[in-house]
Motif scaffolding. Sequence first.
Motif, PDB file in Angstrom:
ATOM      1  N   TYR A   1       0.859  -1.176   0.000  1.00 34.94           N
ATOM      2  CA  TYR A   1       0.000   0.000   0.000  1.00 34.94           C
ATOM      3  C   TYR A   1       0.896   1.226   0.000  1.00 34.94           C
ATOM      4  O   TYR A   1       2.089   1.149   0.311  1.00 34.94           O
ATOM      5  N   THR A   2       0.343   2.361  -0.402  1.00 36.89           N
ATOM      6  CA  THR A   2       1.126   3.585  -0.544  1.00 36.89           C
ATOM      7  C   THR A   2       0.478   4.730   0.220  1.00 36.89           C
ATOM      8  O   THR A   2      -0.689   4.651   0.627  1.00 36.89           O
ATOM      9  N   ASN A   3       1.234   5.816   0.386  1.00 32.91           N
ATOM     10  CA  ASN A   3       0.749   6.957   1.159  1.00 32.91           C
ATOM     11  C   ASN A   3      -0.083   7.928   0.330  1.00 32.91           C
ATOM     12  O   ASN A   3      -0.513   8.952   0.836  1.00 32.91           O
TER      13      ASN A   3
ATOM     14  N   VAL B   1      -4.644   1.570   0.752  1.00 26.95           N
ATOM     15  CA  VAL B   1      -5.370   0.335   0.448  1.00 26.95           C
ATOM     16  C   VAL B   1      -4.389  -0.673  -0.151  1.00 26.95           C
ATOM     17  O   VAL B   1      -3.775  -0.419  -1.189  1.00 26.95           O
ATOM     18  N   ALA B   2      -4.242  -1.815   0.511  1.00 25.64           N
ATOM     19  CA  ALA B   2      -3.289  -2.832   0.065  1.00 25.64           C
ATOM     20  C   ALA B   2      -3.817  -3.540  -1.177  1.00 25.64           C
ATOM     21  O   ALA B   2      -5.022  -3.771  -1.333  1.00 25.64           O
ATOM     22  N   HIS B   3      -2.895  -3.898  -2.076  1.00 25.53           N
ATOM     23  CA  HIS B   3      -3.280  -4.568  -3.319  1.00 25.53           C
ATOM     24  C   HIS B   3      -2.096  -5.375  -3.843  1.00 25.53           C
ATOM     25  O   HIS B   3      -0.944  -5.123  -3.499  1.00 25.53           O
ATOM     26  N   TRP B   4      -2.398  -6.342  -4.684  1.00 32.71           N
ATOM     27  CA  TRP B   4      -1.384  -7.149  -5.356  1.00 32.71           C
ATOM     28  C   TRP B   4      -1.886  -7.433  -6.771  1.00 32.71           C
ATOM     29  O   TRP B   4      -3.067  -7.255  -7.070  1.00 32.71           O
TER      30      TRP B   4
ATOM     31  N   ASN C   1       5.853  15.038   0.464  1.00 36.59           N
ATOM     32  CA  ASN C   1       5.783  14.731  -0.961  1.00 36.59           C
ATOM     33  C   ASN C   1       6.773  13.661  -1.407  1.00 36.59           C
ATOM     34  O   ASN C   1       7.193  13.654  -2.562  1.00 36.59           O
ATOM     35  N   ASN C   2       7.144  12.763  -0.519  1.00 34.68           N
ATOM     36  CA  ASN C   2       7.982  11.625  -0.872  1.00 34.68           C
ATOM     37  C   ASN C   2       7.112  10.383  -1.005  1.00 34.68           C
ATOM     38  O   ASN C   2       6.379  10.039  -0.081  1.00 34.68           O
ATOM     39  N   PRO C   3       7.160   9.685  -2.155  1.00 36.49           N
ATOM     40  CA  PRO C   3       6.372   8.457  -2.297  1.00 36.49           C
ATOM     41  C   PRO C   3       6.903   7.358  -1.392  1.00 36.49           C
ATOM     42  O   PRO C   3       8.110   7.140  -1.317  1.00 36.49           O
ATOM     43  N   ARG C   4       6.018   6.702  -0.706  1.00 37.32           N
ATOM     44  CA  ARG C   4       6.391   5.609   0.202  1.00 37.32           C
ATOM     45  C   ARG C   4       5.579   4.374  -0.133  1.00 37.32           C
ATOM     46  O   ARG C   4       4.358   4.438  -0.236  1.00 37.32           O
ATOM     47  N   LYS C   5       6.266   3.241  -0.274  1.00 37.51           N
ATOM     48  CA  LYS C   5       5.601   1.969  -0.524  1.00 37.51           C
ATOM     49  C   LYS C   5       5.788   1.076   0.696  1.00 37.51           C
ATOM     50  O   LYS C   5       6.906   0.842   1.130  1.00 37.51           O
ATOM     51  N   PHE C   6       4.689   0.578   1.226  1.00 31.57           N
ATOM     52  CA  PHE C   6       4.698  -0.285   2.405  1.00 31.57           C
ATOM     53  C   PHE C   6       4.332  -1.703   1.950  1.00 31.57           C
ATOM     54  O   PHE C   6       3.176  -1.986   1.644  1.00 31.57           O
ATOM     55  N   PHE C   7       5.318  -2.581   1.890  1.00 33.61           N
ATOM     56  CA  PHE C   7       5.075  -3.954   1.441  1.00 33.61           C
ATOM     57  C   PHE C   7       4.662  -4.836   2.610  1.00 33.61           C
ATOM     58  O   PHE C   7       5.122  -4.654   3.739  1.00 33.61           O
ATOM     59  N   LEU C   8       3.786  -5.813   2.307  1.00 38.80           N
ATOM     60  CA  LEU C   8       3.293  -6.744   3.317  1.00 38.80           C
ATOM     61  C   LEU C   8       3.970  -8.107   3.221  1.00 38.80           C
ATOM     62  O   LEU C   8       3.641  -9.001   3.997  1.00 38.80           O
TER      63      LEU C   8
ATOM     64  N   VAL D   1      -7.637  -6.340  -4.278  1.00 38.81           N
ATOM     65  CA  VAL D   1      -7.600  -5.057  -3.578  1.00 38.81           C
ATOM     66  C   VAL D   1      -8.271  -5.276  -2.231  1.00 38.81           C
ATOM     67  O   VAL D   1      -9.472  -5.554  -2.158  1.00 38.81           O
ATOM     68  N   MET D   2      -7.495  -5.169  -1.162  1.00 37.97           N
ATOM     69  CA  MET D   2      -7.995  -5.514   0.167  1.00 37.97           C
ATOM     70  C   MET D   2      -8.602  -4.293   0.840  1.00 37.97           C
ATOM     71  O   MET D   2      -7.894  -3.466   1.410  1.00 37.97           O
ATOM     72  N   MET D   3      -9.940  -4.184   0.749  1.00 42.63           N
ATOM     73  CA  MET D   3     -10.665  -3.087   1.369  1.00 42.63           C
ATOM     74  C   MET D   3     -10.955  -3.438   2.831  1.00 42.63           C
ATOM     75  O   MET D   3     -11.624  -4.437   3.122  1.00 42.63           O
ATOM     76  N   SER D   4     -10.474  -2.615   3.732  1.00 38.26           N
ATOM     77  CA  SER D   4     -10.629  -2.898   5.162  1.00 38.26           C
ATOM     78  C   SER D   4     -12.103  -2.985   5.555  1.00 38.26           C
ATOM     79  O   SER D   4     -12.902  -2.110   5.231  1.00 38.26           O
ATOM     80  N   GLY D   5     -12.460  -4.090   6.236  1.00 37.73           N
ATOM     81  CA  GLY D   5     -13.811  -4.268   6.731  1.00 37.73           C
ATOM     82  C   GLY D   5     -14.778  -4.876   5.744  1.00 37.73           C
ATOM     83  O   GLY D   5     -15.925  -5.175   6.105  1.00 37.73           O
ATOM     84  N   CYS D   6     -14.362  -5.080   4.492  1.00 40.11           N
ATOM     85  CA  CYS D   6     -15.263  -5.652   3.494  1.00 40.11           C
ATOM     86  C   CYS D   6     -15.301  -7.178   3.624  1.00 40.11           C
ATOM     87  O   CYS D   6     -14.308  -7.804   4.008  1.00 40.11           O
ATOM     88  N   PRO D   7     -16.435  -7.795   3.295  1.00 36.44           N
ATOM     89  CA  PRO D   7     -16.560  -9.245   3.472  1.00 36.44           C
ATOM     90  C   PRO D   7     -15.760 -10.015   2.441  1.00 36.44           C
ATOM     91  O   PRO D   7     -15.438  -9.508   1.364  1.00 36.44           O
ATOM     92  N   GLU D   8     -15.484 -11.270   2.785  1.00 38.29           N
ATOM     93  CA  GLU D   8     -14.782 -12.180   1.876  1.00 38.29           C
ATOM     94  C   GLU D   8     -15.841 -12.882   1.029  1.00 38.29           C
ATOM     95  O   GLU D   8     -16.344 -13.938   1.374  1.00 38.29           O
TER      96      GLU D   8
END
Length: 483
Positions: A96-98, A164-167, A193-200, A114-121
Motif C-alpha cells: 500500500y502507498t501513502n 489500500v493494500a493490493h497485489w 511529498n515523498n512516495p512511500r511503498k509499504f510492502f506486506l 484489492v484488500m478493502m478494510s472491513g469488506c466481506p470475503e
Amino acid sequence: MSKLTLLSVFLCFLVLFQCSLAYQGQRGQQQEQHRQRRQQGECQLNNLNAQEPQHRIQAEAGVTEFWDHNDDQFQCAGVAVCRHIIQPRGLFLPEYTNAPHLIYIVQGRGFQGVMMSGCPETFQSSQQSEGGGRREGGGQRFRDQHQKIRHFREGDVIAIPAGVAHWCYNDGDSELVVVVMEDLGNHQNQLDNNPRKFFLAGNPRQQGQGQQQQQRRESYRRHEGQQHNFGNVFNGFDTEVLAEAFGVDRETARKLQGQDDNRGHIIRVQGDLQVLRPPRSREEQEQQERGREYRANGLEETICSARLSENINDPSRADIFNPRAGRLTTVNGFNLPILNFLRLSAERGVLYRNAIMAPLWKINAHSVLYATRGEAQVQIVDHRGQSVFNDRIREGQLVVIPQNYAVLKQAENEGFEWVAFKTHENAMFSTLAGRTSALRAMPVDVLANAYQISRDEARRLKLSREETVMLESRSRSGRRDVA
C-alpha cells in the motif's frame, strides 16, 4: 397529493440539493488549498523535458523503473511515476502507498486483489469446487475465502485509494507493462511529498542511485530511504510478539518478515496461482455490457462493491472522434465514480499521421502525459508567452503539463498515442482553435482589434476550422487510421 404537500417536498429537495452543492464546493476548495499549500513556490518552471526513467529495481520476475520525482516538473504537479514490467507468472507482492494512484495497463493482462478494510470475503470455495480446497494433515477439507478478485486487460485504468493494500498477477503469455501515477499532493496523503511503498511480504530491494543528474545526487542520498523504502512492514516487529499476534510458531513469523527472501518485490509463482475467481470470458463480457449500457451514479455503490477500473482502449467508446484526425477517450468522476473520492482522472488519445490536437489549456488540473506508441512534436507555453517545451516525445517518454499551460501536439508519420493522468476528478480544457474554441466565442470586432487585422481576416480566423479538438493536417498529407 395536495399542492401544499408537493411544494413542501420540492422545497425539502431543493434545500438538500443546495446543501450538497455547498458541501461539495467547500470540500473541493479545501482539497485544492491543501494541494496549493504543499506546492507553494514549486511551479517556477523555465524548461520542461521529455523524461525517461532514471532508476530501476530488478526482481526475480520483473523490474520496476522510476522517474525522478525530485525533478522540477514532478514537484510542480506533486506526483511520482513508475513503470512495472512483470513477466508471465509474475506476482507483484502486496503493498500500500501513502497517496492515491492511477494505474494504466499498457500491455498484457492479469488479475489483482484489492484488500478493502472491513469488506466481506465474498469469494468462497466449496468442497465441490474445482481446485477450491485441499486436505490438511487431519484429513479435513480446507475451504478458502477471500475478497473479490478483479481481472484487468490492456487499456484499463485502475484507481487505488491511499493506504489500500493490493497485489497483482500476470496470468498471460507476454510481459505485463503497467504505468502508475501517485498523486502526492492529494488530500489523502497526510505525509510529505515523498512516495512511500509499504510492502506486506518479501524483502524488496532498495532503490539504487541510477543515472540521476549530478545536482540531484545529494537530495536522493538524503531521502533515499524515505522515497522508495520497500521494506516489509512485518520486519520491524519483534518476532516473538508477531508469532503470538498471529497464533503461529516463531519460524512462520520469521517467514512473514521475509528476512531470508532474496526474490525482490516481483516473484515468480511455481505453476499457476490458485485463487477463487469467475471465468475470465464471463467477467469480461459483463464488463463490456456494463461499460456500454450502464453508468453508475454512485448511490448504489459501496466502498466494497465500487468499480475500480474502466477500459479506455475501445475506439467505439471515444468521447471525441474525427475519422481523419483521431480520437480522445476520458475516464472521470462521471463514468468511474470512485474517482470523485480520489480526485483524479485520465484520458487516452490517438492522433493519426500528421494530425493535430488543437492548442488548449487544462482549466483545473495538472496533466502527466505518457507516450504509449509513435512520436509527436509537442509544444508547451507558459503564462509569459515563453516556450518551455518544444520537442519530440516518443514511446516510453513522459512530460508534465502544468495547469493552464497551453499545449499543442502534432503526430509524426507513424501517428501518436498517449495516456494522460490528471489531478482533478473532472478535468476540463479550453481550446484555442476549432469550433468550440475561445477565439470562436469572441466577436469578430474583438478579434480584429486585438490582433490588428481586418474584419475579413478576423472572420476567417474565427471560422476556418469546423472540427472541435482533433484537427486534420492541411499542410502535410495524412491518412485515416482504420484501427
